[in-house]
Design a protein around this motif. Structure first.
Motif, PDB file in Angstrom:
ATOM      1  N   SER A   1      42.335  46.231  32.350  1.00  0.00           N
ATOM      2  CA  SER A   1      41.943  45.232  31.368  1.00  0.00           C
ATOM      3  C   SER A   1      41.509  43.945  32.048  1.00  0.00           C
ATOM      4  O   SER A   1      41.862  43.677  33.198  1.00  0.00           O
ATOM      5  CB  SER A   1      43.101  44.958  30.408  1.00  0.00           C
ATOM      6  OG  SER A   1      44.196  44.400  31.126  1.00  0.00           O
ATOM      7  N   GLN A   2      40.754  43.140  31.295  1.00  0.00           N
ATOM      8  CA  GLN A   2      40.277  41.875  31.847  1.00  0.00           C
ATOM      9  C   GLN A   2      41.421  40.894  32.053  1.00  0.00           C
ATOM     10  O   GLN A   2      41.396  40.091  32.987  1.00  0.00           O
ATOM     11  CB  GLN A   2      39.205  41.270  30.925  1.00  0.00           C
ATOM     12  CG  GLN A   2      38.533  40.025  31.514  1.00  0.00           C
ATOM     13  CD  GLN A   2      37.341  39.584  30.705  1.00  0.00           C
ATOM     14  OE1 GLN A   2      36.972  40.240  29.741  1.00  0.00           O
ATOM     15  NE2 GLN A   2      36.737  38.464  31.102  1.00  0.00           N
ATOM     16  N   SER A   3      42.428  40.962  31.172  1.00  0.00           N
ATOM     17  CA  SER A   3      43.572  40.063  31.338  1.00  0.00           C
ATOM     18  C   SER A   3      44.326  40.379  32.626  1.00  0.00           C
ATOM     19  O   SER A   3      44.842  39.465  33.291  1.00  0.00           O
ATOM     20  CB  SER A   3      44.504  40.169  30.127  1.00  0.00           C
ATOM     21  OG  SER A   3      45.017  41.494  30.008  1.00  0.00           O
TER      22      SER A   3
ATOM     23  N   THR B   1      38.771  42.602  46.691  1.00  0.00           N
ATOM     24  CA  THR B   1      37.514  42.756  47.444  1.00  0.00           C
ATOM     25  C   THR B   1      36.316  42.260  46.639  1.00  0.00           C
ATOM     26  O   THR B   1      35.476  41.486  47.149  1.00  0.00           O
ATOM     27  CB  THR B   1      37.303  44.230  47.820  1.00  0.00           C
ATOM     28  OG1 THR B   1      38.418  44.689  48.570  1.00  0.00           O
ATOM     29  CG2 THR B   1      36.039  44.402  48.642  1.00  0.00           C
ATOM     30  N   LEU B   2      36.229  42.684  45.389  1.00  0.00           N
ATOM     31  CA  LEU B   2      35.093  42.267  44.555  1.00  0.00           C
ATOM     32  C   LEU B   2      35.162  40.787  44.211  1.00  0.00           C
ATOM     33  O   LEU B   2      34.128  40.124  44.064  1.00  0.00           O
ATOM     34  CB  LEU B   2      35.063  43.104  43.275  1.00  0.00           C
ATOM     35  CG  LEU B   2      34.825  44.613  43.472  1.00  0.00           C
ATOM     36  CD1 LEU B   2      34.847  45.341  42.128  1.00  0.00           C
ATOM     37  CD2 LEU B   2      33.500  44.855  44.182  1.00  0.00           C
ATOM     38  N   HIS B   3      36.359  40.239  44.082  1.00  0.00           N
ATOM     39  CA  HIS B   3      36.485  38.810  43.786  1.00  0.00           C
ATOM     40  C   HIS B   3      36.002  37.972  44.959  1.00  0.00           C
ATOM     41  O   HIS B   3      35.359  36.922  44.765  1.00  0.00           O
ATOM     42  CB  HIS B   3      37.938  38.486  43.455  1.00  0.00           C
ATOM     43  CG  HIS B   3      38.179  37.047  43.151  1.00  0.00           C
ATOM     44  ND1 HIS B   3      37.674  36.411  42.030  1.00  0.00           N
ATOM     45  CD2 HIS B   3      38.876  36.078  43.833  1.00  0.00           C
ATOM     46  CE1 HIS B   3      38.032  35.146  42.020  1.00  0.00           C
ATOM     47  NE2 HIS B   3      38.760  34.919  43.105  1.00  0.00           N
ATOM     48  N   LYS B   4      36.305  38.441  46.190  1.00  0.00           N
ATOM     49  CA  LYS B   4      35.826  37.712  47.369  1.00  0.00           C
ATOM     50  C   LYS B   4      34.309  37.779  47.490  1.00  0.00           C
ATOM     51  O   LYS B   4      33.676  36.876  48.048  1.00  0.00           O
ATOM     52  CB  LYS B   4      36.485  38.277  48.623  1.00  0.00           C
ATOM     53  CG  LYS B   4      37.959  37.974  48.738  1.00  0.00           C
ATOM     54  CD  LYS B   4      38.548  38.570  50.011  1.00  0.00           C
ATOM     55  CE  LYS B   4      40.031  38.247  50.116  1.00  0.00           C
ATOM     56  NZ  LYS B   4      40.631  38.847  51.353  1.00  0.00           N
ATOM     57  N   GLU B   5      33.727  38.870  46.960  1.00  0.00           N
ATOM     58  CA  GLU B   5      32.266  39.011  47.008  1.00  0.00           C
ATOM     59  C   GLU B   5      31.584  38.203  45.917  1.00  0.00           C
ATOM     60  O   GLU B   5      30.344  38.154  45.858  1.00  0.00           O
ATOM     61  CB  GLU B   5      31.891  40.485  46.868  1.00  0.00           C
ATOM     62  CG  GLU B   5      32.345  41.339  48.048  1.00  0.00           C
ATOM     63  CD  GLU B   5      32.015  42.805  47.857  1.00  0.00           C
ATOM     64  OE1 GLU B   5      31.470  43.157  46.785  1.00  0.00           O
ATOM     65  OE2 GLU B   5      32.283  43.610  48.787  1.00  0.00           O
ATOM     66  N   GLY B   6      32.390  37.605  45.032  1.00  0.00           N
ATOM     67  CA  GLY B   6      31.819  36.768  43.986  1.00  0.00           C
ATOM     68  C   GLY B   6      31.383  37.522  42.757  1.00  0.00           C
ATOM     69  O   GLY B   6      30.595  37.002  41.954  1.00  0.00           O
ATOM     70  N   LYS B   7      31.850  38.755  42.577  1.00  0.00           N
ATOM     71  CA  LYS B   7      31.478  39.537  41.411  1.00  0.00           C
ATOM     72  C   LYS B   7      32.153  38.976  40.156  1.00  0.00           C
ATOM     73  O   LYS B   7      33.275  38.467  40.208  1.00  0.00           O
ATOM     74  CB  LYS B   7      31.885  40.990  41.591  1.00  0.00           C
ATOM     75  CG  LYS B   7      31.291  41.644  42.832  1.00  0.00           C
ATOM     76  CD  LYS B   7      29.778  41.796  42.725  1.00  0.00           C
ATOM     77  CE  LYS B   7      29.220  42.512  43.946  1.00  0.00           C
ATOM     78  NZ  LYS B   7      27.724  42.639  43.867  1.00  0.00           N
ATOM     79  N   PRO B   8      31.495  39.065  39.014  1.00  0.00           N
ATOM     80  CA  PRO B   8      32.103  38.596  37.758  1.00  0.00           C
ATOM     81  C   PRO B   8      33.238  39.521  37.331  1.00  0.00           C
ATOM     82  O   PRO B   8      33.311  40.681  37.719  1.00  0.00           O
ATOM     83  CB  PRO B   8      30.944  38.636  36.769  1.00  0.00           C
ATOM     84  CG  PRO B   8      30.006  39.668  37.316  1.00  0.00           C
ATOM     85  CD  PRO B   8      30.112  39.543  38.809  1.00  0.00           C
ATOM     86  N   GLN B   9      34.097  38.988  36.481  1.00  0.00           N
ATOM     87  CA  GLN B   9      35.269  39.764  36.050  1.00  0.00           C
ATOM     88  C   GLN B   9      34.868  40.979  35.209  1.00  0.00           C
ATOM     89  O   GLN B   9      35.541  42.007  35.235  1.00  0.00           O
ATOM     90  CB  GLN B   9      36.236  38.881  35.267  1.00  0.00           C
ATOM     91  CG  GLN B   9      36.977  37.871  36.124  1.00  0.00           C
ATOM     92  CD  GLN B   9      38.107  37.188  35.377  1.00  0.00           C
ATOM     93  OE1 GLN B   9      38.408  37.534  34.233  1.00  0.00           O
ATOM     94  NE2 GLN B   9      38.726  36.200  36.014  1.00  0.00           N
ATOM     95  N   THR B  10      33.785  40.884  34.466  1.00  0.00           N
ATOM     96  CA  THR B  10      33.344  42.032  33.675  1.00  0.00           C
ATOM     97  C   THR B  10      32.972  43.200  34.571  1.00  0.00           C
ATOM     98  O   THR B  10      33.234  44.366  34.230  1.00  0.00           O
ATOM     99  CB  THR B  10      32.141  41.632  32.805  1.00  0.00           C
ATOM    100  OG1 THR B  10      31.111  41.056  33.649  1.00  0.00           O
ATOM    101  CG2 THR B  10      32.541  40.618  31.751  1.00  0.00           C
TER     102      THR B  10
ATOM    103  N   THR C   1      48.967  45.124  31.696  1.00  0.00           N
ATOM    104  CA  THR C   1      48.624  44.195  32.760  1.00  0.00           C
ATOM    105  C   THR C   1      49.541  44.317  33.966  1.00  0.00           C
ATOM    106  O   THR C   1      49.190  43.883  35.045  1.00  0.00           O
ATOM    107  CB  THR C   1      48.685  42.753  32.241  1.00  0.00           C
ATOM    108  OG1 THR C   1      49.995  42.515  31.740  1.00  0.00           O
ATOM    109  CG2 THR C   1      47.669  42.555  31.121  1.00  0.00           C
ATOM    110  N   ALA C   2      50.728  44.889  33.776  1.00  0.00           N
ATOM    111  CA  ALA C   2      51.673  44.975  34.881  1.00  0.00           C
ATOM    112  C   ALA C   2      51.634  46.330  35.573  1.00  0.00           C
ATOM    113  O   ALA C   2      52.465  46.623  36.394  1.00  0.00           O
ATOM    114  CB  ALA C   2      53.087  44.707  34.385  1.00  0.00           C
TER     115      ALA C   2
END
Length: 236
Positions: free
Chosen positions: A47-49, A29-38, A16-17
């Motif tokens: 990793s998802q974590s 960028t994808l988080h601002k677009e509202g994409k899911p974490q998967t 994770t680090a």
């Protein structure tokens, strides 16, 4: 499915680090677009974590690995003060004084710390030992001749003498100094005018260079050659 981010090739699932700058940019960028974490996990190649912690700003980076330093910052500062106090101490003397103060460190640790401070062990430059009055006279002389013309300087003969040590070990102690400190007063080795050594004398002017004169003993150093006819300007 291969997207514009998937073409970057980040498919290694690291800790994770271990997020890279590009991976962090993709996640943001994808988080601002509202994409899911998967979906972000597949595109960033982590990793998802790691995605979750980065989104929540809980990812601070991997802790420093390796053996912990055996000395504290306070002890390191004390070593620096010892070096600055006397630049001509050798490594063994620095290590002895440092450890006598209660610091538990090896000789190699002492040397490594001194190098980390930026100091290197060098042969000191030798400069003539001058008192404040002599230094002021030299400065005054230089200011008076600052605007001399070429015709005036052509009438000046510059002379100097140099000593050559013929015995081994007359070099003296080395000095700890940083880059650009070669001419620092604390890093200079003082010399006297006529030490017990082999001396040679030479001169130059606009007309050319004078023949080198060898002095067999120190008592002859105060005598000038017989054909010394040009004007000689001395500093002192």
């Amino acid at each position: 499915m291969v997207s514009q981010f998937g073409s970057l090739g980040y498919t290694i699932m690291g800790k994770t680090a271990d997020l890279r700058v590009v991976q962090k940019t993709i996640i943001d960028t994808l988080h601002k677009e509202g994409k899911p974490q998967t979906f972000i996990v597949k595109e960033a190649g982590c990793s998802q974590s790691a995605v979750s912690k980065h989104v929540n700003r809980k990812l601070s980076g991997r802790k420093k690995c390796g053996r912990k330093r055996c000395t504290t910052n306070r002890e390191n500062h004390s070593l620096m003060r010892i070096v600055k106090k006397n630049r001509f101490k050798n490594l063994s003397e620095l290590h002895k004084e440092w450890t006598e103060a209660g610091v538990k460190a090896s000789r190699g640790t002492t040397h490594r710390h001194v190098k980390e401070f930026g100091y290197s062990c060098r042969i000191p430059l030798v400069k003539l030992l001058l008192n404040p009055r002599q230094r002021q006279r030299r400065l005054t002389w230089a200011k008076e001749k600052k605007n001399w013309s070429v015709a005036q300087w052509s009438k000046v003969l510059f002379s100097d003498e140099s000593k050559f040590c013929i015995s081994f070990g007359n070099q003296g102690p080395r000095v700890w100094r940083k880059g650009g400190e070669a001419h620092s007063p604390s890093c200079l080795k003082s010399s006297v005018k006529f030490p017990q050594s082999v001396m040679i004398w030479g001169a130059m002017s606009s007309a050319g260079c004078w023949s080198i004169v060898f002095f067999e003993n120190q008592s002859h150093c105060t005598r000038l050659p017989r054909n010394f006819g040009a004007l000689h300007v001395s500093f002192c």
